[in-house]
Write an enzyme that holds these catalytic residues in place. Structure first.
Site, short mmCIF file in Angstrom:
data_model
loop_
_atom_site.label_atom_id
_atom_site.label_comp_id
_atom_site.label_asym_id
_atom_site.label_seq_id
_atom_site.Cartn_x
_atom_site.Cartn_y
_atom_site.Cartn_z
N ARG A 1 42.64 14.23 15.45
CA ARG A 1 43.28 13.53 14.32
C ARG A 1 44.77 13.82 14.25
O ARG A 1 45.55 12.95 13.84
CB ARG A 1 42.61 13.94 13.01
N LYS A 9 18.48 5.57 10.75
CA LYS A 9 17.84 4.84 9.66
C LYS A 9 18.38 3.44 9.42
O LYS A 9 19.55 3.17 9.63
CB LYS A 9 18.01 5.64 8.36
N GLY A 67 30.35 7.98 13.89
CA GLY A 67 30.30 9.31 14.47
C GLY A 67 29.51 9.47 15.75
O GLY A 67 30.05 9.90 16.78
N GLY A 95 33.09 6.49 8.13
CA GLY A 95 32.67 5.79 6.91
C GLY A 95 33.54 4.60 6.57
O GLY A 95 33.05 3.55 6.14
#
Ligand code: AMP
Length: 396
Positions: free
Chosen positions: A35, A198, A354, A377
């Protein structure tokens, strides 16, 4: 797009929201500085143009004010090395010391402010706190895509104090350009590949993508909810029974829109959730009790490979199986390699989220895809079709 390419920074104080939320080990050493590296082109551009650069970021999730293990002081050395200049540090992101250091900062110099989240006002999106930060500078640059989906003081609220001097840095700009290239300007055929554990976290993404793609490939644990919805036997595989109706609705939507929905016809099944479990390849709708699907099968891999290699635009989020275990990583590796081959033939490929980013790095394919999103996200919310507060605040 309002980027730092079209602004005269000479003599300006520029406040840049960066994402220096890097992992630290127990000795407070940085274990992955991706980052920080990502932000260097933005900072160097501003310095070269004659700006005095003030950096602000969060680090970790401090609960009750200042705590040494969350101090941004720990990134000063790494950052100074990368920039080739001594980075100054203010012990507090607002207050007298920050004001004095910011005021004294000269062209080309860099000042890093202490962790914004030492103030609960940051995540609360407090206007008075944002105003205090804004008073340090003439120009606001947002280069923290990873927090663009949060309406925090430094990521969104602060922009109102710079009505004519707010813009995206290169990290933000490149992320937005790449995602827009896929979602809005993608050449057809457009294939999205979704995996991961999921369905629940991905249903809005599925619905939004069905309006845009030609092919939707589903793998990972989420495939079994779809297979059960079609009446298949999934044994002990991961299934979300409360989402079976949702999966059926998505399949109907795909059908009515003419989207090719690919659900793996076979799976690698195991008799326990363990790399050393007994394993075999079986039709994905005939999994016996006591067995669970942990990867896509060889036929599914081959089908997916063909679809991917014939695509011009590719979006990939989520592994095809439990790729952390080597014996169930083959499907994820096959998909990653197919994306790399399609990219070599001219397709535009975006990998985000991720675990698919981790997979691409694990197989050293990060340079063989067009773009690897660092957004996590934020990227997922963007592909759900949501407006990101950090983006809207600059564009408004
Ligand atoms: P997500 O965070 O939803 O993208 O899920 C990523 C995780 O899904 C990874 O840790 C994978 O190990 C896991 N996963 C992928 N396929 C399966 C599967 N068939 N059964 C259980 N977990 C899976």
């Amino acid at each position: 797009m309002k980027t730092i390419d079209n602004y005269d920074f000479k003599g300006k104080k520029v406040l840049v929201r960066v994402d220096f939320n890097v992992p630290l080990d127990e000795n407070l050493e940085i274990t992955d500085d991706t980052r920080i590296r990502a932000t260097i082109p933005t900072i160097q551009k501003l310095r070269k143009e004659g700006a005095a650069v003030i950096l602000m970021s969060h680090l970790g999730r401090p609960k009750n004010g200042p705590e040494d293990k969350f101090s941004l002081r720990h990134v000063v050395k790494n950052l100074s090395g990368k920039l080739g200049t001594e980075v100054q540090f203010a012990d507090d992101c607002i207050g007298a010391q920050a004001r004095e250091k910011a005021a004294a900062l000269k062209q080309g110099e860099v000042l890093l402010l202490e962790n914004l989240r030492f103030y609960k006002e940051e995540t609360a999106g407090d206007v008075a706190f944002a105003r205090k930060l804004s008073q340090l500078a003439d120009v606001y640059v947002n280069d923290a895509f990873g927090t663009a989906h949060r309406a925090h003081a430094s990521t969104a609220v602060i922009a109102q104090f710079f009505p004519d001097a707010k813009m995206f840095g290169y990290v933000m700009g490149n992320e937005l350009k790449s995602i827009n290239k896929v979602l809005k300007e993608g050449e057809k055929p457009f294939t999205a590949i979704l995996g991961g554990a999921k369905v629940s976290g991905k249903i809005e993404i599925i619905n939004n993508l069905l309006d845009k793609v030609d092919n939707l490939i589903i793998g990972g644990g989420m495939m079994f909810t779809f297979i059960k919805a079609k009446g298949g036997q999934v044994g002990n595989s991961l299934v979300e029974d409360d989402l079976i109706a949702t999966a059926s609705a998505a399949m109907e939507k795909a059908e009515s829109l003419g989207v090719n929905l690919y659900i793996p016809q076979d799976a690698v099944i195991a008799d326990k959730f363990d790399n050393d479990a007994n394993q075999k390849c079986r039709p994905s709708n005939e999994i016996p009790e006591g067995w669970m699907g942990l990867d896509i099968g060889v036929e599914a891999s081959e089908t997916f490979r063909k679809v991917i290699e014939n695509s011009s635009t590719i979006l990939w989020n989520g592994p095809m199986g439990v790729f952390e275990m080597d014996n169930f990583a083959e499907g994820t590796l096959d998909v990653a390699q197919a994306i790399a081959r399609a990219t070599a033939k001219g397709a535009f490929s975006l990998v985000g989220g991720g675990d698919s980013v981790a997979a691409v790095n694990k197989y050293h394919l990060q340079d063989k895809v067009s773009y690897v999103s660092t957004g996590g996200g934020a990227m997922l919310e963007y592909i759900e079709g949501k407006t990101l507060p950090g983006v809207a605040a600059i564009e408004e």
